[in-house]
Design a protein around this motif. Structure first.
Motif, PDB file in Angstrom:
ATOM      1  N   UNK A  66      41.358  62.393  32.613  1.00 15.21           N
ATOM      2  CA  UNK A  66      41.468  61.621  34.253  1.00 15.21           C
ATOM      3  C   UNK A  66      41.176  62.696  35.380  1.00 15.21           C
ATOM      4  N   UNK A  67      41.169  61.972  36.522  1.00 16.81           N
ATOM      5  CA  UNK A  67      41.010  63.117  37.690  1.00 16.81           C
ATOM      6  C   UNK A  67      42.331  63.963  37.839  1.00 16.81           C
ATOM      7  N   UNK A  68      43.393  63.412  37.538  1.00 17.12           N
ATOM      8  CA  UNK A  68      44.600  64.295  37.255  1.00 17.12           C
ATOM      9  C   UNK A  68      44.389  65.493  36.484  1.00 17.12           C
ATOM     10  N   UNK A  69      43.891  65.171  35.262  1.00 14.66           N
ATOM     11  CA  UNK A  69      43.688  66.299  34.267  1.00 14.66           C
ATOM     12  C   UNK A  69      42.562  67.235  34.900  1.00 14.66           C
ATOM     13  N   UNK A  70      41.532  66.674  35.676  1.00 11.65           N
ATOM     14  CA  UNK A  70      40.775  67.672  36.650  1.00 11.65           C
ATOM     15  C   UNK A  70      41.236  68.660  37.531  1.00 11.65           C
ATOM     16  N   UNK A  71      42.076  67.938  38.311  1.00  8.55           N
ATOM     17  CA  UNK A  71      42.913  68.825  39.281  1.00  8.55           C
ATOM     18  C   UNK A  71      43.775  69.936  38.636  1.00  8.55           C
ATOM     19  N   UNK A  72      44.331  69.722  37.529  1.00  8.45           N
ATOM     20  CA  UNK A  72      45.134  70.433  36.624  1.00  8.45           C
ATOM     21  C   UNK A  72      44.716  71.605  35.885  1.00  8.45           C
ATOM     22  N   UNK A  73      43.525  71.380  35.317  1.00  9.09           N
ATOM     23  CA  UNK A  73      43.124  72.350  34.305  1.00  9.09           C
ATOM     24  C   UNK A  73      42.727  73.776  34.659  1.00  9.09           C
ATOM     25  N   UNK A  97      31.807  62.538  26.871  1.00  6.38           N
ATOM     26  CA  UNK A  97      31.665  61.611  25.850  1.00  6.38           C
ATOM     27  C   UNK A  97      30.404  60.708  26.337  1.00  6.38           C
ATOM     28  N   UNK A  98      29.722  59.983  25.281  1.00  8.40           N
ATOM     29  CA  UNK A  98      28.524  59.347  25.505  1.00  8.40           C
ATOM     30  C   UNK A  98      28.806  57.992  26.329  1.00  8.40           C
ATOM     31  N   UNK A  99      30.006  57.492  25.907  1.00 10.38           N
ATOM     32  CA  UNK A  99      30.206  56.148  26.275  1.00 10.38           C
ATOM     33  C   UNK A  99      31.453  55.929  27.484  1.00 10.38           C
ATOM     34  N   UNK A 100      31.272  56.563  28.360  1.00  6.65           N
ATOM     35  CA  UNK A 100      32.303  56.637  29.591  1.00  6.65           C
ATOM     36  C   UNK A 100      31.806  55.686  30.534  1.00  6.65           C
ATOM     37  N   UNK A 101      32.526  55.365  31.699  1.00  3.20           N
ATOM     38  CA  UNK A 101      32.253  54.639  32.831  1.00  3.20           C
ATOM     39  C   UNK A 101      31.716  55.785  33.698  1.00  3.20           C
ATOM     40  N   UNK A 102      30.386  55.367  34.170  1.00  2.00           N
ATOM     41  CA  UNK A 102      29.636  56.309  35.096  1.00  2.00           C
ATOM     42  C   UNK A 102      30.471  56.614  36.201  1.00  2.00           C
ATOM     43  N   UNK A 103      30.997  55.459  36.892  1.00  3.87           N
ATOM     44  CA  UNK A 103      31.829  55.759  38.330  1.00  3.87           C
ATOM     45  C   UNK A 103      33.032  56.605  38.019  1.00  3.87           C
ATOM     46  N   UNK A 104      33.805  56.276  36.943  1.00  2.22           N
ATOM     47  CA  UNK A 104      35.022  57.104  36.673  1.00  2.22           C
ATOM     48  C   UNK A 104      34.765  58.559  36.048  1.00  2.22           C
ATOM     49  N   UNK A 105      33.622  58.763  35.523  1.00  3.51           N
ATOM     50  CA  UNK A 105      33.089  60.266  35.126  1.00  3.51           C
ATOM     51  C   UNK A 105      32.497  60.885  36.431  1.00  3.51           C
ATOM     52  N   UNK A 106      31.879  60.091  37.405  1.00  6.24           N
ATOM     53  CA  UNK A 106      31.472  60.667  38.624  1.00  6.24           C
ATOM     54  C   UNK A 106      32.674  61.417  39.491  1.00  6.24           C
ATOM     55  N   UNK A 107      33.710  60.754  39.382  1.00  8.95           N
ATOM     56  CA  UNK A 107      34.944  61.173  40.218  1.00  8.95           C
ATOM     57  C   UNK A 107      35.677  62.562  39.427  1.00  8.95           C
ATOM     58  N   UNK A 108      35.591  62.419  38.052  1.00  7.69           N
ATOM     59  CA  UNK A 108      36.064  63.776  37.862  1.00  7.69           C
ATOM     60  C   UNK A 108      34.939  64.834  37.878  1.00  7.69           C
ATOM     61  N   UNK A 109      33.824  64.774  37.808  1.00 10.15           N
ATOM     62  CA  UNK A 109      33.033  65.692  38.091  1.00 10.15           C
ATOM     63  C   UNK A 109      32.623  66.322  39.612  1.00 10.15           C
ATOM     64  N   UNK A 110      33.068  65.300  40.330  1.00 15.09           N
ATOM     65  CA  UNK A 110      33.212  65.853  41.820  1.00 15.09           C
ATOM     66  C   UNK A 110      34.471  66.758  42.112  1.00 15.09           C
ATOM     67  N   UNK A 111      35.374  66.405  41.227  1.00 11.55           N
ATOM     68  CA  UNK A 111      36.535  67.345  41.520  1.00 11.55           C
ATOM     69  C   UNK A 111      36.389  68.606  40.744  1.00 11.55           C
ATOM     70  N   UNK A 112      35.585  68.614  39.674  1.00  9.62           N
ATOM     71  CA  UNK A 112      35.412  69.714  38.684  1.00  9.62           C
ATOM     72  C   UNK A 112      34.373  70.836  39.637  1.00  9.62           C
ATOM     73  N   UNK A 113      33.478  70.150  40.308  1.00 10.39           N
ATOM     74  CA  UNK A 113      32.651  71.026  41.202  1.00 10.39           C
ATOM     75  C   UNK A 113      33.348  71.589  42.290  1.00 10.39           C
TER      76      UNK A 113
END
Length: 333
Positions: free
Chosen positions: A151-158, A171-187
């Motif tokens: 989740x985005x919360x995981x991305x904030x906490x890791x 994972x190859x089968x994720x939602x593009x939109x959901x993944x995009x938000x997580x990647x933005x946090x990681x960046x």
């Protein structure tokens, strides 16, 4: 599909839908192995996440197991499309099992990325669903280096050992939109974070989500054919739901509830990447029998993706050497 005369109600059938190249390959691997070697053929976990496919293959002689200890030593075993960890491969070798690997090549790509980054000393932020077999397999490539982000919360906490040497995989089968938000946090948190050279979310997942987004403004209801444990099918329901259009995941027509159709004049239908086309056609006929008299197909993108068979099945005894999908994409992978 024939029009039954009730033009007031319409079904929009999305394309692309249903089987992707990796799923076609995995199913055919089981069928070809049964033809070549005969039953029984053991399969670790579900070959793909669809109960109808699994039941069909059981009828042909495939035996599905959750644990390798259920496979008699020396027998033939197929790894599912979702991939396995090195530990599972080692166990199969110890039990002297004759392995045929039906892992989707796009999943194998993620495994190879994990191995490469781990060897270079990177912390790996693996985006996906912890209990999914694909994530279990990828995580197993480098468990000491890998942190699962759901989740985005995981991305904030890791927290990682070296914030300057970190990468992300998905994972190859994720939602593009959901993944995009997580990647933005990681960046944001890790400015030097690296990613794969090309995205890990597979072409079929992306294309089917694009089709759902395109049809959402045109329909009042979306029905997704797919099993409840199919990650990519669940993501289609979520993508549609975020547009405000009700969406439901159904294994087949028998799961459709009549109240979903009340007040609905336009229904859109699609299928997850592991759902057989005959289930889609049965659903279309079911809807037409209930007054949805017009059916039109909406094409979003062509797919023409093909994968070779595993090397274990490539040989003179096997006639089929290339697996191909029935729908067309701009490039061959």
């Amino acid at each position: 599909m024939q029009n039954n005369g009730s033009a007031g109600k319409k079904v929009i059938l999305l394309r692309p839908r249903g089987f992707c190249a990796g799923v076609v390959r995995a199913i055919d691997v089981v069928k070809i192995a049964l033809d070549v070697y005969g039953a029984p053929i053991y399969v670790r976990k579900e070959i793909v996440h669809n109960r109808h496919v699994v039941e069909e293959l059981k009828g042909l002689g495939a035996i599905f197991v959750d644990d390798l200890h259920e496979v008699p030593a020396g027998n033939r075993l197929i790894f599912s499309a979702h991939g396995v960890s090195p530990a599972v491969r080692s166990e199969a070798k110890e039990r002297q099992l004759e392995v045929i690997d039906a892992t989707c090549p796009l999943v194998t790509k993620v495994h190879l990325e994990a191995v490469k980054f781990a060897r270079q000393g990177y912390g790996i932020l693996l985006i996906g669903h912890k209990e999914h077999e694909e994530i279990e397999g990828t995580y197993g490539e480098a468990p000491k280096n890998t942190f699962i982000i759901q989740t985005e919360a995981d991305a904030e906490a890791v927290q990682v050992p070296n914030p300057d040497r970190v990468c992300f995989l998905t994972q190859t089968t994720l939602s593009l939109d959901e993944t995009r938000g997580i990647i933005e946090i990681l960046r944001r948190r890790f400015p030097k974070v690296e990613g794969p050279k090309s995205q890990d979310i597979c072409y079929a997942t992306e294309n089917r989500q694009m089709a759902v987004k395109a049809v959402a403004p045109l329909c009042q209801l979306l029905l997704v054919v797919g099993s409840q444990n199919s990650s990519n099918s669940k993501r289609l329901v979520e993508v549609c739901g975020k547009t405000g259009v009700p969406a439901y995941l159904i294994d087949d027509k028998s799961f459709l509830k009549e109240e979903w159709l009340q007040g609905v004049n336009t229904v859109s239908v699609t299928a997850g990447a592991s759902a057989p086309e005959n289930l889609v056609q049965d659903l279309i006929q079911y809807l037409m029998d209930r007054g949805f008299g017009t059916m039109e197909e909406m094409d979003i993108v062509d797919e023409d993706v093909r994968f070779q068979l595993p090397h274990e099945l490539q040989g003179g005894m096997v006639k089929l050497t290339t697996i191909t999908t029935s729908t067309a994409a701009p490039a061959t992978i």
